[in-house]
Design an enzyme around this catalytic site. Sequence first.
Site, PDB file in Angstrom:
ATOM      1  N   LYS A  10      -0.555   4.008   4.459  1.00  0.00           N
ATOM      2  CA  LYS A  10      -0.677   3.663   3.023  1.00  0.00           C
ATOM      3  C   LYS A  10       0.255   4.608   2.232  1.00  0.00           C
ATOM      4  O   LYS A  10       1.450   4.383   2.254  1.00  0.00           O
ATOM      5  CB  LYS A  10      -2.132   3.788   2.563  1.00  0.00           C
ATOM      6  CG  LYS A  10      -3.171   3.254   3.551  1.00  0.00           C
ATOM      7  CD  LYS A  10      -3.258   1.768   3.630  1.00  0.00           C
ATOM      8  CE  LYS A  10      -4.355   1.360   4.614  1.00  0.00           C
ATOM      9  NZ  LYS A  10      -4.161   0.054   5.192  1.00  0.00           N
ATOM     10  N   HIS A  34      -7.335   5.201   1.608  1.00  0.00           N
ATOM     11  CA  HIS A  34      -6.736   4.886   0.309  1.00  0.00           C
ATOM     12  C   HIS A  34      -6.786   6.047  -0.690  1.00  0.00           C
ATOM     13  O   HIS A  34      -6.349   5.888  -1.821  1.00  0.00           O
ATOM     14  CB  HIS A  34      -7.392   3.634  -0.279  1.00  0.00           C
ATOM     15  CG  HIS A  34      -7.164   2.426   0.580  1.00  0.00           C
ATOM     16  ND1 HIS A  34      -6.013   1.674   0.514  1.00  0.00           N
ATOM     17  CD2 HIS A  34      -7.919   1.886   1.573  1.00  0.00           C
ATOM     18  CE1 HIS A  34      -6.073   0.692   1.410  1.00  0.00           C
ATOM     19  NE2 HIS A  34      -7.226   0.803   2.072  1.00  0.00           N
ATOM     20  N   SER A  89     -11.250  -0.129  -0.095  1.00  0.00           N
ATOM     21  CA  SER A  89      -9.962  -0.808   0.025  1.00  0.00           C
ATOM     22  C   SER A  89      -9.852  -2.086  -0.789  1.00  0.00           C
ATOM     23  O   SER A  89      -8.761  -2.452  -1.215  1.00  0.00           O
ATOM     24  CB  SER A  89      -9.674  -1.115   1.492  1.00  0.00           C
ATOM     25  OG  SER A  89     -10.652  -1.992   2.022  1.00  0.00           O
ATOM     26  N   ASP A 117     -13.749   7.631   5.510  1.00  0.00           N
ATOM     27  CA  ASP A 117     -12.435   7.010   5.677  1.00  0.00           C
ATOM     28  C   ASP A 117     -11.643   7.225   4.384  1.00  0.00           C
ATOM     29  O   ASP A 117     -11.996   6.701   3.324  1.00  0.00           O
ATOM     30  CB  ASP A 117     -12.654   5.508   5.964  1.00  0.00           C
ATOM     31  CG  ASP A 117     -11.365   4.740   6.201  1.00  0.00           C
ATOM     32  OD1 ASP A 117     -10.338   5.117   5.608  1.00  0.00           O
ATOM     33  OD2 ASP A 117     -11.409   3.746   6.945  1.00  0.00           O
ATOM     34  N   ASN A 170       0.820  -1.218   0.000  1.00  0.00           N
ATOM     35  CA  ASN A 170       0.000   0.000   0.000  1.00  0.00           C
ATOM     36  C   ASN A 170       0.855   1.270   0.000  1.00  0.00           C
ATOM     37  O   ASN A 170       0.328   2.364   0.222  1.00  0.00           O
ATOM     38  CB  ASN A 170      -0.919   0.017   1.229  1.00  0.00           C
ATOM     39  CG  ASN A 170      -1.946  -1.095   1.176  1.00  0.00           C
ATOM     40  OD1 ASN A 170      -2.521  -1.363   0.122  1.00  0.00           O
ATOM     41  ND2 ASN A 170      -2.178  -1.751   2.303  1.00  0.00           N
ATOM     42  N   HIS A 188     -14.738  -0.815   5.755  1.00  0.00           N
ATOM     43  CA  HIS A 188     -13.634  -1.601   6.332  1.00  0.00           C
ATOM     44  C   HIS A 188     -13.984  -2.164   7.707  1.00  0.00           C
ATOM     45  O   HIS A 188     -14.733  -1.557   8.478  1.00  0.00           O
ATOM     46  CB  HIS A 188     -12.420  -0.678   6.453  1.00  0.00           C
ATOM     47  CG  HIS A 188     -11.146  -1.378   6.780  1.00  0.00           C
ATOM     48  ND1 HIS A 188     -10.609  -1.386   8.038  1.00  0.00           N
ATOM     49  CD2 HIS A 188     -10.314  -2.110   6.002  1.00  0.00           C
ATOM     50  CE1 HIS A 188      -9.481  -2.072   8.030  1.00  0.00           C
ATOM     51  NE2 HIS A 188      -9.284  -2.519   6.807  1.00  0.00           N
ATOM     52  N   GLU A 246     -16.293   5.009   2.861  1.00  0.00           N
ATOM     53  CA  GLU A 246     -14.901   5.234   2.468  1.00  0.00           C
ATOM     54  C   GLU A 246     -14.913   6.064   1.189  1.00  0.00           C
ATOM     55  O   GLU A 246     -15.900   6.025   0.450  1.00  0.00           O
ATOM     56  CB  GLU A 246     -14.206   3.885   2.179  1.00  0.00           C
ATOM     57  CG  GLU A 246     -14.008   3.046   3.420  1.00  0.00           C
ATOM     58  CD  GLU A 246     -13.468   1.644   3.129  1.00  0.00           C
ATOM     59  OE1 GLU A 246     -12.684   1.470   2.194  1.00  0.00           O
ATOM     60  OE2 GLU A 246     -13.845   0.727   3.868  1.00  0.00           O
TER      61      GLU A 246
HETATM   62  C1  PLP Z   1     -10.287   1.610   4.599  1.00  0.00           C
HETATM   63  C2  PLP Z   1      -9.347   1.345   5.719  1.00  0.00           C
HETATM   64  N1  PLP Z   1      -9.557   1.935   6.902  1.00  0.00           N
HETATM   65  C3  PLP Z   1      -8.745   1.713   7.944  1.00  0.00           C
HETATM   66  C4  PLP Z   1      -7.667   0.880   7.842  1.00  0.00           C
HETATM   67  C5  PLP Z   1      -6.806   0.648   9.030  1.00  0.00           C
HETATM   68  O1  PLP Z   1      -5.644   1.407   8.924  1.00  0.00           O
HETATM   69  P1  PLP Z   1      -4.296   0.950   9.647  1.00  0.00           P
HETATM   70  O2  PLP Z   1      -3.677  -0.086   8.808  1.00  0.00           O
HETATM   71  O3  PLP Z   1      -3.504   2.219   9.701  1.00  0.00           O
HETATM   72  O4  PLP Z   1      -4.672   0.463  10.999  1.00  0.00           O
HETATM   73  C6  PLP Z   1      -7.404   0.259   6.610  1.00  0.00           C
HETATM   74  C7  PLP Z   1      -6.263  -0.644   6.364  1.00  0.00           C
HETATM   75  O5  PLP Z   1      -5.682  -1.340   7.046  1.00  0.00           O
HETATM   76  C8  PLP Z   1      -8.271   0.483   5.541  1.00  0.00           C
HETATM   77  O6  PLP Z   1      -8.073  -0.131   4.361  1.00  0.00           O
END
Ligand code: PLP
Length: 395
Positions: free
Chosen positions: A247, A216, A188, A213, A54, A140, A184
């Site tokens: 990411k 990405h 993801s 969120d 990522n 997510h 989002e």
């Molecule tokens: C859409 C989304 N939100 C939150 C997270 C969590 O982020 P982190 O990996 O920094 O805990 C992720 C990925 O892991 C994600 O893809």
Amino acid sequence: MKLFGQSAPMNDSWIQQQLSEAKAQGLERAARAYPEAGGVIKIDGKEVLNFSSNDYLDLGRHRHVMDCAREALDQYGIGSTASRLVTGTLPIHEELEARIAKEKGYEAALVFGSGYMANAGTIPVLAGRDDLIFADKLVHASMIDACKLSGAKLVRWAHNDVQALEKRLMQYGTSNVRKLIITESVFSMDGDIAPLKEIAALAETYDAMLMIDEAHSTGAFGPNGAGLIRELGIESAVTVSMGTMSKAMAGYGGYVACSSDLRKLLVNSSRAFIYTTAPPPAVIGGALGAMDVFESSPRLGSILQANADYFRSLLHAGGLDTMNSQSQIIPIAIGENEKALAISQKLREQGMICAAIRPPTVPPGTARLRISITLAHHVDHLDLAAKAIISAVKG
Ligand SMILES: Cc1ncc(COP(=O)(O)O)c(C=O)c1O
């Protein structure tokens, strides 16, 4: 009195049973170690194209980002040594929060230990036991877990379907409780983009809070990589813009951008903020370094998207289905778990890492290869990979 180790052994056959069930369904997982991180890595001396990283802008080994991380390490040491509300807040935490707030177009920002924690620490503050959360069907797992933690009633709406959301809002909208819509911007596992303007308009019409969120989309879209909320200019309709430093910022950590009042409330009541040690100086330094790069090289996101468009066009020409991907995340629909695993393994043997994503990460029957295009991948890498993927899927 029984001493430790002398009691009858616990019956743990259920562990074996659960593991064999997962294996039988092609769902067994293992965390395998790779010798390097990034979009192009060396394994046993051979170059391997990693389409599962990522690190979209290839900043993981960027000299400036590493220098900033190193400087913070040298200045403050390995850890922040306490939680944020005790003595763990360092000047660089505040500097990063001010920077995120400015770039994202909000009054304030708050940094968390990870993106998972940013969601887990924010959603339960926005909505409680008597409230309603309207979540896109594909948000997510960290958002879903946060909804469960909140105790609010969770209402799901069909993925990216604004009419379905409005129906839900109408159905529940008259009750006199707090309402929160969550989604989002770039999904993801699907790489598609939410209709954010329409969702923001519905949030205003139905007097609901909106949390997006941007894990990405940060770095990959928007001015200075600030994401899609900023690109669309809808900050005033979005209560919380959430993101991660894990990411396109190539490091670790999470954050939310919001109003000063909401930040104050989070500082006072977010359990994932309060009851944990402050993020370590080096990752904060690295995040500041990544934001410097976003600012000094504002075209990186559009180059990434142009490369992703090119790769998608190659896959389409070869007859592959990339679902509704509109970003650097390109899923290739396969369907069955075992088939996705076999194709992933075949590509691995040809020097390409293309993870097979299976349930429960994606809905049953929708196993896929998930390709992440990064700036470590050059055009010849993309040509080579497209050819190999088309042949592995079609063959
Ligand atoms: C859409 C989304 N939100 C939150 C997270 C969590 O982020 P982190 O990996 O920094 O805990 C992720 C990925 O892991 C994600 O893809």
